[in-house]
Design a protein around this motif. Structure first.
Motif, mmCIF file in Angstrom:
data_model
loop_
_atom_site.group_PDB
_atom_site.id
_atom_site.type_symbol
_atom_site.label_atom_id
_atom_site.label_comp_id
_atom_site.label_asym_id
_atom_site.label_seq_id
_atom_site.Cartn_x
_atom_site.Cartn_y
_atom_site.Cartn_z
ATOM 1 N N HIS A 444 -12.795 10.467 45.788
ATOM 2 C CA HIS A 444 -13.152 11.741 46.420
ATOM 3 C C HIS A 444 -13.535 11.526 47.886
ATOM 4 C CE1 HIS A 444 -15.587 15.336 47.366
ATOM 5 N NE2 HIS A 444 -14.729 15.940 46.584
ATOM 6 N N THR A 445 -14.288 10.467 48.142
ATOM 7 C CA THR A 445 -14.643 10.142 49.526
ATOM 8 C C THR A 445 -13.403 9.830 50.353
ATOM 9 O OG1 THR A 445 -16.788 9.277 48.818
ATOM 10 C CG2 THR A 445 -15.990 8.588 50.982
ATOM 11 N N TRP A 446 -12.468 9.093 49.751
ATOM 12 C CA TRP A 446 -11.261 8.687 50.461
ATOM 13 C C TRP A 446 -10.398 9.900 50.827
ATOM 14 C CZ3 TRP A 446 -9.146 4.471 52.699
ATOM 15 C CH2 TRP A 446 -7.779 4.483 52.949
ATOM 16 N N ALA A 456 -3.605 8.735 45.910
ATOM 17 C CA ALA A 456 -5.046 8.805 45.685
ATOM 18 C C ALA A 456 -5.421 10.103 44.978
ATOM 19 C CB ALA A 456 -5.787 8.691 47.016
ATOM 20 N N TRP A 457 -4.790 11.208 45.351
ATOM 21 C CA TRP A 457 -5.057 12.475 44.663
ATOM 22 C C TRP A 457 -4.654 12.384 43.187
ATOM 23 C CZ3 TRP A 457 -8.209 16.033 46.194
ATOM 24 C CH2 TRP A 457 -8.354 16.344 47.548
ATOM 25 N N GLN A 458 -3.513 11.752 42.920
ATOM 26 C CA GLN A 458 -3.065 11.646 41.532
ATOM 27 C C GLN A 458 -4.013 10.774 40.723
ATOM 28 O OE1 GLN A 458 -0.472 13.479 40.297
ATOM 29 N NE2 GLN A 458 -1.292 12.771 38.337
ATOM 30 N N ALA A 459 -4.491 9.688 41.319
ATOM 31 C CA ALA A 459 -5.470 8.839 40.639
ATOM 32 C C ALA A 459 -6.754 9.619 40.367
ATOM 33 C CB ALA A 459 -5.766 7.597 41.475
ATOM 34 N N LEU A 460 -7.182 10.422 41.331
ATOM 35 C CA LEU A 460 -8.378 11.242 41.154
ATOM 36 C C LEU A 460 -8.175 12.253 40.029
ATOM 37 C CD1 LEU A 460 -11.188 12.162 42.031
ATOM 38 C CD2 LEU A 460 -10.103 13.552 43.815
#
Length: 548
Positions: A444-446, A456-460
């Motif tokens: 979320h910070t990234w 990164a969104w998909q991992a989140l």
């Protein structure tokens, strides 16, 4: 293995021919100098002074919008490669160049605000790199695979960065007719429509029309612009701490290749013709710099990333089997340490792609032992790259406990993107609540600062879903689709989130629901603007997309 961190090469779907033509055409039409490569006279382009407006017809906002539209399509192409580790290495060369260009005044406040200055990877074995409108530079894996030092690769990146900072595309448009901006947009959009239509004939026709438009609009960079990019690029790479000799070494490498039968493997030579004058002037500039001299020994990390590019650029079974043999060749002992480590790394990665994990493990262990026994055993970046591969192998074998121990022991989670995604992949494989919460917080910070990071969104989205945070998961899925250029898919996910919020239930978050509402309005406005642009350019709206 979670999709957020694809660690191992696998057999990709066959690349559609129209999209292959799209990438080739973009490289041809928007890189430098194919008019000169065909022996045509240079266009009479006047080089404006620094700070002079390049074109009233092709302003920064137009350039930004065209670049974003092209990138939306490129990100959907199977040849677009998001390999976190290789991208981290490319970024380690690209970031200091951009920072130096900013310090030199080549990047002003307006372009800093509008352009992302993003370098991306193309899964293609040909030797090529190209600049696009709006601050984007594409790098083929084949280019990384032939460079012997980071300085050689940095020289190409610096040259392409100079094409962007000196606004050579806009200058070329300014030197041609009044309608050249519309012609450029129509040409690019025509190529994009052809690629979506899945018609080779249509794509070929668009490219043929595009080439005619380029000849008429004089879009290709002139010899003067090529020399200017050389000069600016050399100053930028020297200021960023790279050896200027890397530029002349790269010229020598490409000049030697141009004497061979190209067979289409070196498109960079056609889009950036190496004239005798350019080579001579570049060598003189290198000799005039204070840092002139021979290149320093390449760091071991470059050899590993060169090997990674070699494996990833052609992940077919036959290519992987050839590269797999690098870990057992009898001549390995006679090679320099960098080549031996690269051979073992390539062999391990190829074995992993073939699902031969035992052999991959042996190659990684042999590389770590070789590094530990060498005078360069303190080379932390090389050791981290090998440890990173070891973690990926443990996750691929379904051994999250071993992967977690390696992550902690090697300190791979250091705030960088590849470490962040590797941690997320491990937390999803481990399934524990505490690791998942740490990953969600870090991701979320990234993404707060990196809004366009689809992986990164998909991992989140996956991690939040595991933690019982459905609204955050749905919103992250939507942001991943938006980052990939799929505005319709993103809007659909946000609408699903709105419906979920109205129904209420466990895991509902009022703040997240408000963010979804605001983001939906934003993306709907973006899509309306895109449809309006396409209509003005004479393109039929995308299938399924209608105005709100």
């Amino acid at each position: 293995m979670p999709a957020c961190c694809p660690p191992l090469p696998n057999r990709p779907q066959r690349r559609p021919r129209p999209q292959r033509l799209l990438c080739a055409a973009l490289a041809l039409l928007l890189s430098a100098g194919s008019l000169q490569a065909q022996g045509l006279p240079p266009s009479p382009v006047r080089l404006p002074a620094l700070g002079e407006s390049a074109s009233d017809e092709f302003n920064l906002n137009q350039e930004k919008r065209i670049g974003e539209q092209v990138m939306r399509e490129i990100r959907r192409d199977p040849a677009y490669l998001d390999d976190p580790q290789l991208l981290d290495y490319l970024q380690s060369l690209w970031a200091p160049l951009v920072r130096t260009a900013r310090q030199h005044g080549d990047i002003d406040a307006d372009t800093e605000r509008l352009f992302p200055y993003e370098a991306f990877l193309v899964r293609d074995r040909s030797v090529n790199a190209f600049a696009l409108p709006g601050g984007y530079v594409g790098v083929h894996l084949g280019l990384i695979a032939i460079t012997s030092t980071p300085d050689e690769l940095a020289s190409v990146l610096a040259h392409e960065l100079a094409h962007i900072t000196r606004r050579h595309i806009a200058r070329s448009v300014a030197a041609s007719s009044r309608n050249s901006t519309l012609g450029l947009a129509a040409m690019l959009l025509g190529l994009l429509v052809a690629s979506r239509a899945g018609s080779p004939d249509m794509a070929q026709a668009a490219i043929m029309g595009g080439q005619a438009a380029v000849l008429q609009a004089q879009l290709n960079f002139s010899r003067d612009m090529e020399r200017e990019a050389d000069r600016n690029g050399l100053a930028t790479m020297a200021g960023a701490g790279f050896a200027p000799a890397g530029m002349s070494a790269m010229f020598d490498r490409l000049d030697g290749a141009s004497r061979l039968n190209d067979s289409g493997a070196y498109p960079y030579l056609r889009s950036h013709p190496l004239t005798v004058d350019r080579i001579g002037e570049a060598r003189q500039m290198v000799q005039a710099t204070a840092q002139a001299g021979s290149l320093p020994p390449p760091p071991l990390l470059h050899g590993l990333m060169q090997a990674r590019a070699r494996v990833l650029m052609d992940p077919g079974v036959q290519a992987l089997r050839k590269l797999q043999d690098f870990d057992t060749r009898g001549t390995m002992a006679q090679l320099p340490l960098s080549d031996r480590l690269g051979g073992l790394y390539a062999g391990a990665l190829a074995s992993a792609g073939l699902r031969d994990f035992d052999r991959a493990d042996r190659a990684v262990r042999a590389a770590l032992d070789l590094l530990a026994a060498s005078p360069q055993r303190s080379d932390a970046p090389a050791r981290r790259a090998l440890a990173h591969l070891a973690v990926q192998l443990a996750l691929a074998r379904g051994q999250p406990a071993e992967a977690g121990a390696l992550l902690a022991a090697e300190g791979l989670v250091d705030g960088g993107r590849s470490g962040l995604l590797l941690q997320a992949a491990w937390s999803l494989a481990d399934g524990g609540e505490a690791p998942l919460r740490r990953s969600v917080e870090a991701l979320h910070t990234w993404v707060t600062g990196q809004r366009d990071d689809a992986a990164a969104w998909q991992a989140l989205a996956q991690a939040a879903g595991r933690l019982g945070q459905p609204l955050r998961s749905v919103r992250a899925e939507a942001e991943a689709q938006a980052a990939l250029g799929n505005l319709s898919g993103a809007i659909d996910r946000l609408r699903a989130g709105q419906l979920m919020a109205r129904r209420g239930g466990v895991g509902m978050d009022f703040i997240e629901a408000s963010v979804i509402d605001a983001r939906l309005r934003d993306l709907q406005a973006q899509r309306r603007q895109l449809l309006a642009d396409e209509r003005r350019a004479g393109e039929r709206p995308r299938g399924g997309d209608a105005p709100e």
